[in-house]
Design an enzyme around this catalytic site. Sequence first.
Site, PDB file in Angstrom:
ATOM      1  N   GLY A   1       0.993  -1.290   0.045  1.00 35.46           N
ATOM      2  CA  GLY A   1      -0.075  -0.074   0.201  1.00 35.46           C
ATOM      3  C   GLY A   1       1.011   1.336  -0.066  1.00 35.46           C
TER       4      GLY A   1
ATOM      5  N   GLN B   1       2.979  10.002   1.222  1.00 34.26           N
ATOM      6  CA  GLN B   1       4.219   9.345   1.197  1.00 34.26           C
ATOM      7  C   GLN B   1       5.064   9.776   0.163  1.00 34.26           C
ATOM      8  OE1 GLN B   1       2.378   5.546   2.180  1.00 34.26           O
ATOM      9  NE2 GLN B   1       4.029   5.175   3.221  1.00 34.26           N
TER      10      GLN B   1
ATOM     11  N   CYS C   1       5.751   0.099   7.360  1.00 35.83           N
ATOM     12  CA  CYS C   1       5.304   0.881   6.703  1.00 35.83           C
ATOM     13  C   CYS C   1       6.816   1.567   5.572  1.00 35.83           C
ATOM     14  CB  CYS C   1       5.160   2.363   7.566  1.00 35.83           C
ATOM     15  SG  CYS C   1       4.655   3.780   6.712  1.00 35.83           S
ATOM     16  N   LEU C   2       6.411   1.673   4.365  1.00 34.21           N
ATOM     17  CA  LEU C   2       7.593   2.295   3.466  1.00 34.21           C
ATOM     18  C   LEU C   2       8.211   3.609   3.883  1.00 34.21           C
ATOM     19  CD1 LEU C   2       5.846   1.344  -0.070  1.00 34.21           C
ATOM     20  CD2 LEU C   2       7.525  -0.002   1.423  1.00 34.21           C
TER      21      LEU C   2
ATOM     22  N   HIS D   1      -4.588   1.871   7.290  1.00 35.96           N
ATOM     23  CA  HIS D   1      -3.174   2.470   7.645  1.00 35.96           C
ATOM     24  C   HIS D   1      -2.987   3.575   6.373  1.00 35.96           C
ATOM     25  CE1 HIS D   1       1.156   1.541   8.092  1.00 35.96           C
ATOM     26  NE2 HIS D   1       1.256   2.111   6.680  1.00 35.96           N
ATOM     27  N   GLU D   2      -3.395   3.381   5.197  1.00 32.63           N
ATOM     28  CA  GLU D   2      -3.229   4.163   4.244  1.00 32.63           C
ATOM     29  C   GLU D   2      -4.000   5.592   4.394  1.00 32.63           C
ATOM     30  OE1 GLU D   2      -0.361   3.995   2.616  1.00 32.63           O
ATOM     31  OE2 GLU D   2      -0.216   1.583   2.944  1.00 32.63           O
TER      32      GLU D   2
ATOM     33  N   HIS E   1      -2.234   7.874   6.803  1.00 36.23           N
ATOM     34  CA  HIS E   1      -1.315   8.938   5.922  1.00 36.23           C
ATOM     35  C   HIS E   1      -2.062  10.043   5.390  1.00 36.23           C
ATOM     36  CE1 HIS E   1       2.255   6.638   6.118  1.00 36.23           C
ATOM     37  NE2 HIS E   1       1.627   5.646   5.952  1.00 36.23           N
TER      38      HIS E   1
END
Length: 179
Positions: free
Chosen positions: A46, A51, A104-105, A146-147, A150
Amino acid sequence: MAIMEILEVPDPRLKKHAKPVDVIDDGVRKIVSDMFDTMYDARGIGLASIQVGVEQAIVVIDLQEDEPPLEEGGEPRPGRQPRVFINPEILWQSDDLAVYAEGCLSIPENYADVERPARCRVKWLDLDGNAHEEEFDGLISTCVQHEMDHLAGIVFIDHVSRLKRDMILKKLAKARKAA
């Protein structure tokens, strides 16, 4: 194929709030395409626009679940099931909770158990501007939440204890120093 820079904690741009997408045009489609390229390149499931420094409400997700084998007894085939969420909005969340070890990225190589509602109902637009509404559970529910966090300037370590958050941030700083 365009790989975008993934912002990492503590970059202050990760705390920004996304603005709604007004018009889904070729520019938005290019952002989505580049976000998928970036997510796949980073081996994520994701990615939110914030991000990658884009302050528009866009989320891409692909759990990349295996497809059935072509023949009985064969190996499962890796599959892609890309999903785009433009201007996503959570309409409902269940009272029952689920815990997943989230990564997380924007916080590479770090994971922590995060408790979230087990199910959620979300509405969004697709790349053609069509409205959708669906209830999610399991990993997709966690990933969507989660996304979407962000898009509101929240990273997953904001959901863990101060001690755990500090440990993750120290580990991340140490890894950066070693690199």
